[in-house]
Design a protein around this motif. Structure first.
Motif, PDB file in Angstrom:
ATOM      1  N   SER A  67       6.326  -5.912   6.099  1.00 58.08           N
ATOM      2  CA  SER A  67       5.220  -5.995   5.083  1.00 58.08           C
ATOM      3  C   SER A  67       5.415  -5.035   3.901  1.00 58.08           C
ATOM      4  O   SER A  67       4.971  -5.620   2.740  1.00 58.08           O
ATOM      5  N   LEU A  68       5.739  -3.849   4.256  1.00 57.74           N
ATOM      6  CA  LEU A  68       5.906  -2.927   2.876  1.00 57.74           C
ATOM      7  C   LEU A  68       7.255  -3.349   2.198  1.00 57.74           C
ATOM      8  O   LEU A  68       7.127  -3.401   0.759  1.00 57.74           O
ATOM      9  N   PHE A  69       8.111  -4.003   2.889  1.00 56.82           N
ATOM     10  CA  PHE A  69       9.329  -4.367   1.954  1.00 56.82           C
ATOM     11  C   PHE A  69       9.001  -5.780   1.368  1.00 56.82           C
ATOM     12  O   PHE A  69       9.220  -5.970   0.028  1.00 56.82           O
ATOM     13  N   GLN A  72       7.040  -4.588  -1.750  1.00 53.63           N
ATOM     14  CA  GLN A  72       7.682  -3.952  -2.758  1.00 53.63           C
ATOM     15  C   GLN A  72       8.457  -5.007  -3.491  1.00 53.63           C
ATOM     16  O   GLN A  72       8.669  -5.034  -4.741  1.00 53.63           O
ATOM     17  N   SER A  73       9.122  -5.951  -2.720  1.00 55.57           N
ATOM     18  CA  SER A  73      10.314  -6.805  -3.128  1.00 55.57           C
ATOM     19  C   SER A  73       9.452  -7.810  -4.185  1.00 55.57           C
ATOM     20  O   SER A  73       9.996  -8.555  -4.986  1.00 55.57           O
ATOM     21  N   HIS A  74       8.074  -8.269  -3.645  1.00 56.98           N
ATOM     22  CA  HIS A  74       7.491  -9.066  -4.673  1.00 56.98           C
ATOM     23  C   HIS A  74       6.475  -8.307  -5.660  1.00 56.98           C
ATOM     24  O   HIS A  74       5.815  -9.236  -6.254  1.00 56.98           O
ATOM     25  N   ARG A  75       6.697  -7.079  -5.769  1.00 54.89           N
ATOM     26  CA  ARG A  75       5.984  -6.344  -6.858  1.00 54.89           C
ATOM     27  C   ARG A  75       4.512  -6.499  -6.747  1.00 54.89           C
ATOM     28  O   ARG A  75       3.803  -6.814  -7.743  1.00 54.89           O
ATOM     29  N   LEU A  76       3.897  -6.674  -5.526  1.00 59.18           N
ATOM     30  CA  LEU A  76       2.647  -6.759  -5.289  1.00 59.18           C
ATOM     31  C   LEU A  76       1.762  -5.303  -5.005  1.00 59.18           C
ATOM     32  O   LEU A  76       2.528  -4.408  -4.395  1.00 59.18           O
ATOM     33  N   GLU A  77       0.737  -5.127  -5.696  1.00 60.04           N
ATOM     34  CA  GLU A  77       0.000  -3.935  -5.508  1.00 60.04           C
ATOM     35  C   GLU A  77      -0.316  -3.777  -3.858  1.00 60.04           C
ATOM     36  O   GLU A  77      -0.832  -4.772  -3.221  1.00 60.04           O
ATOM     37  N   PRO A  78      -0.395  -2.677  -3.314  1.00 61.08           N
ATOM     38  CA  PRO A  78      -0.898  -2.672  -1.825  1.00 61.08           C
ATOM     39  C   PRO A  78      -2.393  -2.612  -1.919  1.00 61.08           C
ATOM     40  O   PRO A  78      -2.998  -1.653  -1.605  1.00 61.08           O
TER      41      PRO A  78
END
Length: 110
Positions: A67-69, A72-78
């Motif tokens: 999920s963290l990958f 990050q790879s989709h440049r989504l805000e957490p």
């Protein structure tokens, strides 16, 4: 089966069988403003326990890394992220499906 169930429950399926260097997650979906990582487990009987019990601490850590990958790879805000499990019992005469929302929290560690 799980994707159709989730769609009927109002989820929008974004990815199926998403793979990355950390492994695979069965479904990534959107429910409202929440990004949901969904692990699907099925069993033909309860002889080896309920399907959802197969999502133990190690599997939770792996899904957390995935999920963290993905974020990050989709440049989504957490923002709002949740981990759900879909448990399917494939009994010949009485199959059942159960959605366990917020099944676990982001898991760190070894």
């Amino acid at each position: 089966m799980a994707a159709a169930y989730l769609e009927a429950a109002g989820y929008r399926i974004l990815e199926r069988n998403y793979r990355c260097p950390f492994g695979e997650i069965d479904i990534i979906a959107q429910e409202g403003d929440t990004l949901v990582f969904v692990e699907v487990k099925s069993r033909r009987s309860e002889n080896y326990g309920l399907p959802q019990l197969a999502v133990g601490p190690e599997k939770q850590r792996r899904i957390s890394k995935i999920s963290l990958f993905y974020l990050q790879s989709h440049r989504l805000e957490p923002s709002d992220v949740r981990f759900d499990v879909v448990a399917i019992l494939l009994r010949p005469k009485n199959p059942s499906i159960e959605l366990i929302k917020d099944a676990f929290e982001l898991a760190y560690g070894r």
